[in-house]
Scaffold this motif. Sequence first.
Motif, mmCIF file in Angstrom:
data_model
loop_
_atom_site.group_PDB
_atom_site.id
_atom_site.type_symbol
_atom_site.label_atom_id
_atom_site.label_comp_id
_atom_site.label_asym_id
_atom_site.label_seq_id
_atom_site.Cartn_x
_atom_site.Cartn_y
_atom_site.Cartn_z
ATOM 1 N N TYR A 178 -16.568 45.682 25.535
ATOM 2 C CA TYR A 178 -17.644 45.678 26.532
ATOM 3 C C TYR A 178 -17.883 47.077 27.080
ATOM 4 C CZ TYR A 178 -19.468 45.496 31.301
ATOM 5 O OH TYR A 178 -20.165 45.753 32.454
ATOM 6 N N SER A 203 -19.996 32.156 25.105
ATOM 7 C CA SER A 203 -20.524 33.496 25.324
ATOM 8 C C SER A 203 -21.252 33.588 26.660
ATOM 9 C CB SER A 203 -21.493 33.870 24.193
ATOM 10 O OG SER A 203 -22.230 35.031 24.531
ATOM 11 N N GLU A 240 -18.977 41.858 23.909
ATOM 12 C CA GLU A 240 -19.065 40.413 24.096
ATOM 13 C C GLU A 240 -18.044 39.965 25.138
ATOM 14 O OE1 GLU A 240 -20.647 37.697 24.384
ATOM 15 O OE2 GLU A 240 -21.025 37.268 22.241
#
Length: 241
Positions: A12, A70, A63
Amino acid sequence: MTTKPILEIKNYSKTYGEGKRAADNVSLTVMSGDIYGFIGHNGAGKSTTIRAIVGVLDFTEGEILIDGHSVKDDPMECKRITAYIPDNPDLYENLTGIQYLNFIADVFEISAKDREERIKKYADIFEITESLGDLIGSYSHGMKQKLAIISALIHEPKLIVMDEPFVGLDPKAAFLLKGIMHDMCENGAAIFFSTHVLDVAEKLCNKVAIIKKGRIIASGTMEELTEGHSLEETFLESEGD
């Protein structure tokens, strides 16, 4: 108890204007049963990461999965099983405490029986039962924090994300919250929280990650990171590198 990943952050990153990277390739995994501490100086990237986890902050790089769902592709399911306690709860001050808790219970579709039992349980624990009929605007900061905590617990989330949860709590309330955190994790939930209070993190957490300038510079079990030293010593040493 069989453990499984509850929170997975994979590569991320978050970039703001002028190319400033508030989070840079952050990856970590929080398992069921974990009380996971997230530490770093102000501006290190803690709140940016937390706000992305709970869906407050959009992101394009990497992600984030909550119980396999998700955050980007299935945000409603992620929110259904997650609770977020910010460092400064922004509550509806024109509602009474009980009106606010019933509003939250409606959002999560909690039955009348379950909400009544859970509200009574936690309001009694935090000793605000007699104040639930009062307007939130009349509450002290500590009482608002307690109400926010109760509102986060009544839908029995799988993941609780907290940003400086002990700020504003009196010593008794902080002690009670720690006990609740342990109980929830023993029942398969996971907790991920930021804190500046390193001795609390050291006593409470089984895992910890240190973030500096948007990057994770150390992570693992408390024993792996400290290696016989205090968490404070480990943190200061890592910050100096």
